[in-house]
Design a protein around this motif. Structure first.
Motif, short mmCIF file in Angstrom:
data_model
loop_
_atom_site.label_atom_id
_atom_site.label_comp_id
_atom_site.label_asym_id
_atom_site.label_seq_id
_atom_site.Cartn_x
_atom_site.Cartn_y
_atom_site.Cartn_z
N ILE A 182 0.84 -1.20 0.00
CA ILE A 182 0.00 0.00 0.00
C ILE A 182 0.87 1.24 0.00
N ARG A 183 1.90 1.26 0.81
CA ARG A 183 2.77 2.44 0.91
C ARG A 183 3.52 2.70 -0.39
N ALA A 184 3.78 1.64 -1.14
CA ALA A 184 4.49 1.80 -2.42
C ALA A 184 3.61 2.39 -3.51
N LEU A 185 2.30 2.46 -3.28
CA LEU A 185 1.40 3.00 -4.31
C LEU A 185 1.65 4.48 -4.56
N ARG A 186 2.06 5.19 -3.53
CA ARG A 186 2.22 6.64 -3.66
C ARG A 186 3.62 6.96 -4.18
N GLY A 187 3.74 7.12 -5.47
CA GLY A 187 5.01 7.49 -6.08
C GLY A 187 5.86 6.33 -6.54
N GLY A 188 5.50 5.10 -6.19
CA GLY A 188 6.34 3.97 -6.57
C GLY A 188 5.57 2.79 -7.13
N ALA A 189 4.36 3.05 -7.66
CA ALA A 189 3.49 1.96 -8.10
C ALA A 189 4.12 1.17 -9.25
N LEU A 190 4.77 1.86 -10.19
CA LEU A 190 5.38 1.17 -11.32
C LEU A 190 6.49 0.23 -10.85
N ALA A 191 7.34 0.72 -9.95
CA ALA A 191 8.40 -0.13 -9.42
C ALA A 191 7.83 -1.28 -8.62
N ALA A 192 6.79 -1.02 -7.82
CA ALA A 192 6.18 -2.08 -7.02
C ALA A 192 5.62 -3.18 -7.91
N ALA A 193 4.94 -2.79 -8.99
CA ALA A 193 4.40 -3.79 -9.92
C ALA A 193 5.51 -4.60 -10.55
N SER A 194 6.65 -3.97 -10.80
CA SER A 194 7.77 -4.66 -11.41
C SER A 194 8.43 -5.66 -10.47
N PHE A 195 8.08 -5.60 -9.19
CA PHE A 195 8.60 -6.58 -8.23
C PHE A 195 7.50 -7.48 -7.68
N GLY A 196 6.40 -7.56 -8.44
CA GLY A 196 5.38 -8.55 -8.12
C GLY A 196 4.22 -8.06 -7.30
N VAL A 197 4.19 -6.77 -6.93
CA VAL A 197 3.05 -6.26 -6.16
C VAL A 197 1.85 -6.13 -7.10
N PHE A 418 15.52 1.39 -12.85
CA PHE A 418 14.86 2.34 -13.74
C PHE A 418 15.81 3.48 -14.11
N GLN A 419 15.55 4.04 -15.30
CA GLN A 419 16.36 5.18 -15.76
C GLN A 419 16.22 6.35 -14.79
N HIS A 420 14.98 6.62 -14.37
CA HIS A 420 14.73 7.63 -13.35
C HIS A 420 14.39 6.89 -12.07
N VAL A 421 15.16 7.14 -11.02
CA VAL A 421 15.05 6.37 -9.78
C VAL A 421 13.62 6.38 -9.26
N LYS A 422 13.13 5.20 -8.88
CA LYS A 422 11.77 5.07 -8.37
C LYS A 422 11.82 4.40 -7.00
N LEU A 423 12.07 5.24 -5.98
CA LEU A 423 12.03 4.79 -4.60
C LEU A 423 10.86 5.48 -3.90
N VAL A 424 10.33 4.86 -2.85
CA VAL A 424 9.22 5.44 -2.10
C VAL A 424 9.79 6.40 -1.06
N ALA A 425 9.48 7.68 -1.21
CA ALA A 425 10.11 8.71 -0.39
C ALA A 425 9.79 8.55 1.09
N GLY A 487 23.38 8.80 -6.93
CA GLY A 487 24.12 7.59 -7.24
C GLY A 487 23.84 6.49 -6.23
N GLN A 488 23.76 6.84 -4.95
CA GLN A 488 23.46 5.84 -3.92
C GLN A 488 22.04 5.31 -4.06
N GLN A 489 21.11 6.17 -4.47
CA GLN A 489 19.74 5.72 -4.69
C GLN A 489 19.70 4.67 -5.81
N ARG A 490 20.54 4.84 -6.81
CA ARG A 490 20.60 3.83 -7.88
C ARG A 490 21.12 2.50 -7.34
N ILE A 491 22.06 2.57 -6.42
CA ILE A 491 22.58 1.35 -5.82
C ILE A 491 21.50 0.68 -4.96
N VAL A 492 20.68 1.50 -4.28
CA VAL A 492 19.55 0.95 -3.52
C VAL A 492 18.60 0.20 -4.46
#
Length: 585
Positions: A182-197, A418-425, A487-492
Motif C-alpha cells: 500500500i505504501r508503495a502505491l504513492r510514487g512507486g506503483a510502477l516499481a512495485a508492480a515490477s517486483f510482483g506487487v 529504472f532510468q529515473h530512480v523510483k524509490l518510495v520517499a 548515485g546511492q539511490q541507484r545502488i539501492v
C-alpha cells in the motif's frame, strides 16, 4: 515502546471520563471526536499513504449506521452481532464500488468517489427501506454485561477503546508485507508492480480497510445517537473527514486523532462565538473555518502533526538468526535466458523500437547502448510487461512473455532498475529494498493486522539487509531513501532488484551519478553476479564502464539495431562510430 503504548491508552479510556471536573459536555464532544478519528484513520491509509482521494467516505459510515439500525430495530438482532454485519456489508459494498472506481486514477478517481457518494446519499434519503429523510429511530443502546450504555461517560470508553484498536491494527497493517505494498502505491506503483506487487489488489485492500473502519464508526454513531438519518452521511461530511485528515497530517495515524480533534473543536467553538460576534444567526462558521483551513495549509501543507512531533522512520532490527529465504537453482552458464525477436513498438506515428532482436545467456553481461532517444528504456519496458509491444516475441527460459503483466514476469525471476530512480520517499532504505522480496513472502493482510507475520518479516528484512551489505550500503539501512545522493539511490535500486533473487537482471543506467571508486565496486559486484550465473542486460552511457565489463554489446539508434558483437568489434564499427561514439573514439 511500540508494544506497550496501548496499555496506558486503554487505561486512560476507562479513567478519563470519570476524572472529577471533566464536564459531561466535553465527554460528549470527545465521543464525536473519537468516532470521526476512526473514519480519518481509514483515510490516512487510503489517501495519505495510498494516494487515493475519496469524497465518499461518509457513505461507508452510513452503511455501518443503517445496517445496525435496521437489524436492531426491525429484526431484534443484537447490536454486537449487527457490528459484524455492518462491517461485512460495508466491505462488500467497497469491493463492488472499488472494482469499478479504482480502475480510475488521479482526479478521475476523486470525481468517481464524489459521484457514488452523492448517489448513496440520495439512496438513503429516498427509499422507504432507510426511512427516507426521517431516518430510523428507537435504536437500542449498547448493552455490556447487562449495563445499558446510555451515559456518555460509559460510551466514551467503548469509543476510545475502538480508537486505540484502530490505531493498533493500522500500525500493524502498515508494518507488514501488505502494508508496504500500500505504501508503495504513492510514487512507486510502477516499481512495485515490477517486483510482483498486485497494485490493483493493494489499492482495493486500502479501499476496503478504510470502508470497514468507517462502518465501525457508523455502528458507534448509531448506538450513541439512537437514531440515524441521511444528513451525517452526505458529501459535506465526507469533505469534513478529508479536512480532518489533511489538517492533522494525512500520512500519519496520530494526525488522524489530532485532525479530528482540531476540526471538531474549532467548528463547535465557532458555532458558539460567531453568532454572538455578528449579532445574527447564520452559518458563519463555514466561512471562517474555510479561511482557517487555507491558513493552516499555507503554514503546514503536510498537516499539523509533523510540526508537533519529530517524525522518525521506524528502525528495523534485523535478526541475524532469521532463516534465509529459499533461492532459485541457477541455470547452467551459457543457457539461453532471454530471446528477443522482431520486437516492435509504435506510439501513434512514432516508431520507438523497430524489429529488435538479441539474446542474453546465463552468466553473461550484455550491454544495450545507443544515443538518447534510441529506444533502450522503451525496450526494457517491453521486456518487463510495463508496455505492450506492437509486434515481436520475447521468451524467457523458453516461455513467452508477451501479454503477461509485470508482476507475473517478476515472479519468473526478472528484476530491473529504472532510468529515473523510483524509490518510495516515505520509506527507509531497507523498507524500499524489502519491496524487492515481496514475492518471496506469503503473509496476508490479516496476518499483518494480527502480527502473525513476524517470523516471515524477520526473514524478508534479513534478506534486505544482506543485499544492502552486498552493495555497500548497510550503514544507510534506516535512513530515508531520498536522503541519499542520486548515485546511492541507484545502488539501492540494485539491492532491491537482488532481493527478488533474479535469474535475469535489467539495469538501466546503474552507474549514472557514481564516483570512480563506486563504479569500480559496482563492476566488481556485477562480475560476481555473472559468476553466480545471473544473466545481466545493461543500459549505460559510460563507455569505459561498459567496454570493460560486458561480454557483448547491442547498439541501438532510432529504435533500430545498428550493430551487435564483442566490445572491441563494436568499438571499431564505422556505423557505430558515426552514430554514437563519435570520430574521436
Amino acid at each position: 515502546m511500540r508494544v506497550l503504548w496501548p496499555l496506558p491508552a486503554l487505561a486512560l479510556c476507562v479513567v478519563l471520563p470519570w476524572v472529577p471536573g471533566v464536564p459531561v459536555f466535553w465527554v460528549t464532544l470527545l465521543n464525536y471526536i473519537g468516532i470521526s478519528a476512526i473514519v480519518v484513520i481509514g483515510l490516512v491509509v487510503l489517501t495519505g499513504i495510498g494516494g487515493m482521494t475519496s469524497f465518499g467516505q461518509a457513505s461507508f459510515v452510513g452503511f455501518g449506521a443503517y445496517t445496525t439500525a435496521i437489524l436492531s430495530t426491525q429484526y431484534a438482532v443484537s447490536p454486537w452481532l449487527a457490528l459484524a454485519a455492518a462491517i461485512a456489508v460495508s466491505a462488500v459494498a467497497a469491493l463492488l464500488i472499488g472494482a469499478i472506481t479504482l480502475r480510475l486514477s488521479g482526479h478521475y478517481l476523486a470525481l468517481g468517489t464524489l459521484a457514488w457518494g452523492v448517489s448513496l446519499y440520495y439512496t438513503f434519503a429516498n427509499l422507504d427501506f432507510f426511512g427516507r429523510n426521517d431516518g430510523i429511530s428507537r435504536i437500542p443502546p449498547l448493552d455490556v454485561f447487562g449495563t445499558k450504555l446510555i451515559d456518555g461517560r460509559l460510551y466514551f470508553t467503548v469509543i476510545w477503546v475502538g480508537v486505540v484498536l484502530a490505531c493498533l491494527a493500522t500500525g500493524n497493517l502498515l508494518d507488514s508485507r501488505a502494508g508496504r505494498a500500500i505504501r508503495a502505491l504513492r510514487g512507486g506503483a510502477l516499481a512495485a508492480a515490477s517486483f510482483g506487487v498486485d497494485t490493483l489488489r493493494a489499492r482495493m485492500l486500502a479501499f476496503v480497510y478504510a470502508a470497514m473502519l468507517a462502518a465501525f464508526a457508523g455502528w458507534l454513531y448509531a448506538h450513541m445517537q439512537r437514531s440515524v438519518n441521511p444528513t451525517p452521511f452526505g458529501l459535506n461530511a465526507s469533505i469534513e473527514y478529508l479536512f480532518m485528515a489533511v489538517v492533522g497530517g494525512a500520512a500519519h495515524v496520530p494526525g488522524a486523532l489530532l485532525g479530528a480533534g482540531l476540526v471538531t473543536i474549532v467548528n463547535d467553538r465557532l458555532q458558539d462565538i460567531l453568532p454572538k460576534l455578528f449579532g445574527a444567526q447564520g452559518s458563519f462558521e463555514t466561512i471562517v473555518f474555510g479561511a482557517i483551513l487555507v491558513a493552516v495549509l499555507q503554514a503546514a501543507p503536510e498537516g499539523v502533526w509533523p510540526h508537533l512531533a519529530r517524525i522518525r522512520l521506524q528502525r528495523h532490527r534485523v535478526r541475524p538468526d532469521a532463516p534465509p529465504l529459499p533461492v532459485r537453482a541457477p541455470a547452467p552458464r551459457g543457457t539461453p535466458i532471454l530471446e528477443v525477436a522482431g520486437l516492435h513498438k509504435t506510439f501513434g506515428g512514432l516508431t520507438a523500437v523497430n524489429n529488435i532482436a538479441f539474446s542474453v545467456a546465463a552468466g553473461e553481461i550484455v550491454g544495450l547502448i545507443g544515443p538518447n532517444g534510441a529506444g533502450k528504456s522503451t525496450t526494457f519496458n517491453l521486456l518487463t510487461g510495463v508496455t505492450a509491444p506492437s509486434a515481436g516475441s520475447v521468451r524467457f527460459a523458453g516461455q513467452p512473455l508477451i501479454g503477461l503483466p509485470a508482476r507475473t514476469i517478476a515472479r519468473l525471476g526478472i528484476a530491473r532498475t529504472f532510468q529515473h530512480v523510483k524509490l518510495v520517499a516515505s520509506m527507509s532504505v531497507i523498507e524500499n529494498v524489502a519491496i524487492g522480496a515481496h514475492l518471496r513472502g506469503h503473509a496476508s493482510a490479516l496476518d499483518g493486522l494480527l502480527r502473525l507475520d513476524r517470523a516471515e518479516e524477520a526473514r524478508l528484512f534479513a534478506e534486505a539487509a544482506r543485499q544492502l551489505a552486498r552493495v555497500g550500503l548497510a550503514d544507510a539501512a534506516d535512513r530515508p531513501a531520498t536522503s541519499l545522493a542520486l548515485g546511492q539511490q541507484r545502488i539501492v535500486e540494485i539491492a532491491r532488484a537482488l532481493c527478488l533473487d533474479p535469474v535475469l537482471l535489467l539495469l538501466d543506467e546503474p552507474a549514472a551519478g557514481l564516483r570512480h571508486n563506486e563504479k569500480a565496486e559496482l563492476a566488481t559486484l556485477l562480475r560476481r553476479l555473472r559468476e553466480e550465473g545471473v544473466a545481466i542486460l545493461l543500459v549505460e552511457h559510460d563507455m569505459d564502464f561498459v567496454m570493460n565489463l560486458t561480454d557483448r554489446l547491442v547498439v541501438m539508434d532510432f529504435g533500430t539495431k545498428l550493430a551487435e558483437g564483442p566490445a572491441e568489434t563494436v568499438r571499431n564499427d564505422p556505423a557505430v562510430i558515426e552514430a554514437y561514439l563519435g570520430s574521436v573514439a
